[in-house]
Design a protein around this motif. Sequence first.
Motif, short mmCIF file in Angstrom:
data_model
loop_
_atom_site.label_atom_id
_atom_site.label_comp_id
_atom_site.label_asym_id
_atom_site.label_seq_id
_atom_site.Cartn_x
_atom_site.Cartn_y
_atom_site.Cartn_z
N UNK B 277 0.82 -1.21 0.00
CA UNK B 277 0.00 0.00 0.00
C UNK B 277 0.85 1.26 0.00
N UNK B 278 2.10 1.16 0.48
CA UNK B 278 2.95 2.35 0.44
C UNK B 278 3.31 2.71 -1.00
N UNK B 279 3.24 1.73 -1.92
CA UNK B 279 3.62 2.01 -3.31
C UNK B 279 2.74 3.10 -3.94
N UNK B 280 1.38 2.94 -3.94
CA UNK B 280 0.58 4.04 -4.51
C UNK B 280 0.76 5.35 -3.76
N UNK B 281 0.98 5.28 -2.43
CA UNK B 281 1.16 6.52 -1.67
C UNK B 281 2.43 7.24 -2.13
N UNK B 282 3.52 6.47 -2.29
CA UNK B 282 4.77 7.09 -2.75
C UNK B 282 4.61 7.65 -4.16
N UNK B 283 3.94 6.88 -5.04
CA UNK B 283 3.73 7.38 -6.40
C UNK B 283 2.93 8.69 -6.35
N UNK B 284 1.90 8.72 -5.51
CA UNK B 284 1.06 9.92 -5.42
C UNK B 284 1.84 11.09 -4.85
N UNK B 285 2.71 10.85 -3.86
CA UNK B 285 3.50 11.95 -3.30
C UNK B 285 4.41 12.53 -4.39
N UNK B 286 5.06 11.64 -5.15
CA UNK B 286 5.91 12.11 -6.24
C UNK B 286 5.08 12.90 -7.24
N UNK B 287 3.90 12.39 -7.55
CA UNK B 287 3.02 13.05 -8.52
C UNK B 287 2.59 14.42 -8.02
N UNK B 288 2.25 14.49 -6.72
CA UNK B 288 1.79 15.76 -6.15
C UNK B 288 2.93 16.80 -6.15
N UNK B 289 4.15 16.35 -5.86
CA UNK B 289 5.28 17.28 -5.88
C UNK B 289 5.49 17.82 -7.28
N UNK B 290 5.38 16.92 -8.26
CA UNK B 290 5.52 17.34 -9.66
C UNK B 290 4.41 18.32 -10.02
N UNK B 291 3.16 17.98 -9.60
CA UNK B 291 2.01 18.83 -9.90
C UNK B 291 2.19 20.20 -9.28
N UNK B 292 2.78 20.23 -8.08
CA UNK B 292 2.98 21.51 -7.41
C UNK B 292 3.95 22.39 -8.20
N UNK B 293 4.99 21.75 -8.74
CA UNK B 293 5.95 22.51 -9.53
C UNK B 293 5.32 23.06 -10.80
N UNK B 294 4.33 22.32 -11.33
CA UNK B 294 3.67 22.78 -12.55
C UNK B 294 2.56 23.78 -12.24
N UNK B 295 2.40 24.13 -10.98
CA UNK B 295 1.42 25.16 -10.62
C UNK B 295 0.00 24.67 -10.55
N UNK B 296 -0.18 23.35 -10.34
CA UNK B 296 -1.54 22.81 -10.38
C UNK B 296 -2.35 23.19 -9.15
N UNK B 297 -1.69 23.47 -8.01
CA UNK B 297 -2.46 23.68 -6.79
C UNK B 297 -3.24 24.98 -6.80
N UNK B 298 -2.76 25.95 -7.61
CA UNK B 298 -3.52 27.19 -7.74
C UNK B 298 -4.78 26.96 -8.56
N UNK B 299 -4.83 25.84 -9.30
CA UNK B 299 -5.99 25.57 -10.17
C UNK B 299 -6.99 24.62 -9.54
N UNK B 300 -6.73 24.18 -8.32
CA UNK B 300 -7.67 23.21 -7.72
C UNK B 300 -8.97 23.89 -7.29
#
Lengths: 269, 300
Positions: B277-300
């Motif tokens: 179960x830690x596998x999807x969590x780690x993938x999601x954390x990596x994805x969220x960090x990437x998304x943050x760099x692309x400025x996605x959090x201002x669009x949520x």
Amino acid sequence: METRSARIALRLATGFTLAFLYLPLAVIALYAFNQKRIQTWPISGLTLSWWQKAFHNPGVRDAVLRSVEAALGATLIAMVLGTLAALAVNRYRFFGRETISFLVILPIALPGIVTGMALNATFRTVFEPFGVSFGMFTIIVGHATFCIVVMYNNVLARLRRSAGSIEEASGDLGADTWQTFRYITLPLTKTALLAGGLLAFALSFDEVIVTTFTAGAVQTVPLWILQNLSRPNQLPIVNVVAVSLILLSAIPVYIASRIAQESGILRRR
Amino acid sequence: MASVTYTQPPPRRSPGRRFAAFLYRHPRVQLSLLLATPLGWLVIAYLGSLAVLFLAAFWRLDPFTADIVKDPGLQNFQTLLDNPVYREITIRTVKIAAAVTITDAILAFPIAYYMARVATPRVRNLLVVLILMPLWSSYLVKVYAWRVILQEDGILNWALGPFGLHGPGFGEIAMWLVFSYLWLPYMILPLYAGLERIPDSLLEASGDLGARAGRTFRTIVLPLALPAVVAGSIFTFSLTLGDFITPNLVSSVQFIGNVVYANVGVANNLPLAAAFATVPVLIMIAYLLLAKRLGAFESL
């Protein structure tokens, strides 16, 4: 700006996407009136008898009651906890204030299976020694955990939009903390509480994944559907329950569109 | 002239009022009282649970007694790395989650664009409601509807039959289709909001400078809409990644979630389940960090 042909293409694509979204729901709606017990296409004739059978089905009735019970309990807990957190974040500056928004969203942002497993393991080690077994109580605890975020967001958004000076004025006029809450804060946030509450209720009513880990022997509506999908005899009843749920989802949609209107996603210009 | 004196009633000194005055003078106490229950719940009940789960990933199962042995080690992660089945399942899960995300982005773009820039306000509001409706419909009902459509005697094969074609049946394609259907509204709504924020003047300027519609779209609209697409993809990607019910209902192949679920329930191997179960969590954390760099959090 867009050329005429681009507009036509966009309109067609929009129509296609809408058809994609609604055709499956329409198919289920038709099957709910299917005369035959087996789900083949084309359907041979229409009948209302499944609706009557579903209404009198003890499994369905029990599952609906359980789901309402769980959703009410979870919504009430989430309402209290979410409102308290929103009041604290709105009124005070304190260490870790920014992390609270992150903390409340975590139970819904992480995959449901992670939240479900985590709660399952904890309930097993913490509650079971006290004689609390898996059932309604653990369902409510699980659902409340991921419902807090809707209440928190709704109430906080409302508090941020309303002037804090009203509460100060209430204090200046001699009201104590409780009176200010009772006569100012509560009426001010009433609609936000109602809207958030309905969304939390809908969220809880529909939840499957966390529930499979926390329900024990109790059967909520989604769990009832899940179990009966593998029983061909029960499928006509499942169809009726499914269509009822689709119709019921109009309520949260209405509320959500009202909220969207307030927050400016939908505009009335 | 007779003078009138107004007498004020003496303020009540009830315990409630005294306590309120105490709270007023001690805002920190008030803050602590407000935060105690919600934080107690989320930190102790929830974060505590997550921490226990994370620890459990390093425990192991005694092969003879099937009891959990609580001395920490990496053996579960070793199993996950060594066994090709787990690797295959992880790759399949991520692959389908990615395919679903791309499909939803492509399907969502025209309707979101139409809503944001072409439709009249009335039509736009109607479309928002029409997209919210399937979003709030029961998850299981939607999966079930596709089961009925895709089954052997279902409507899809009936419609394709005259052309000599046959539907995909249950399997990976069905899974991709159903996931794309389930999460499509989660992509449309942020994308619509993102496209609406692009100022008209930018598109006009692009046209004035000689760009044709296609070029304006590629160089202006797409880059400006990207954060919104990424914001929507957080939902489509993470919801697919953690699911185990849809794979179960419309295919016979396994997702990470299916293995985790089976290990919690039937196999009763919580340590291995926790590790996987830690596998999807780690993938999601990596994805969220990437998304943050692309400025996605201002669009949520």
